[in-house]
Motif scaffolding. Structure first.
Motif: not given
Length: 110
Positions: A1-6, A31-35, A54-63
């Motif tokens: 997540m850290i690599k992908d989002v931030d 805040g997105g990565v922490k969430t 942000g939208d960059n978190c969407a794939k992680w939320i689905l996963k």
């Protein structure tokens, strides 16, 4: 997540190398990565504020949502991509399977 989002690299358990900020502590992650981290590891069944994401978190939320039941509060139309997914809109009880269905229902509330 850290690599992908931030777009950062984990150097050690307390140090992240950010391409924007340089070396930072884990306290300075977005805040997105922490969430997302809390969503992934929390077992309380709480509702998570995905509006911090942000939208960059969407794939992680689905996963994460494929691995366990996940309830999120979302105050914007998040871009979940072109692939099929399954989500229940608690405001109406309706199931959505793609962005078109999601936007049609969620657009009434945000």
């Amino acid at each position: 997540m850290i690599k992908d989002v931030d777009k950062s690299t984990v150097v050690s358990c307390r140090l992240i190398d950010s391409p924007v900020l340089g070396p930072i502590s884990v306290k300075e992650l977005s805040g997105g990565v922490k969430t997302l981290i809390i969503m992934a590891f929390d077992e309380s069944g709480k509702i998570f504020n995905a509006s911090a994401c942000g939208d960059n978190c969407a794939k992680w939320i689905l996963k994460i949502g494929k691995q366990k039941d996940l309830t999120i509060n979302l105050r914007h139309i998040m871009e979940f991509g072109e692939k099929e997914f399954e989500a229940k809109i608690l405001n109406t009880g309706e199931m959505v399977h793609n962005m078109s269905e999601f936007v049609e229902i969620a657009g009434r509330y945000v």
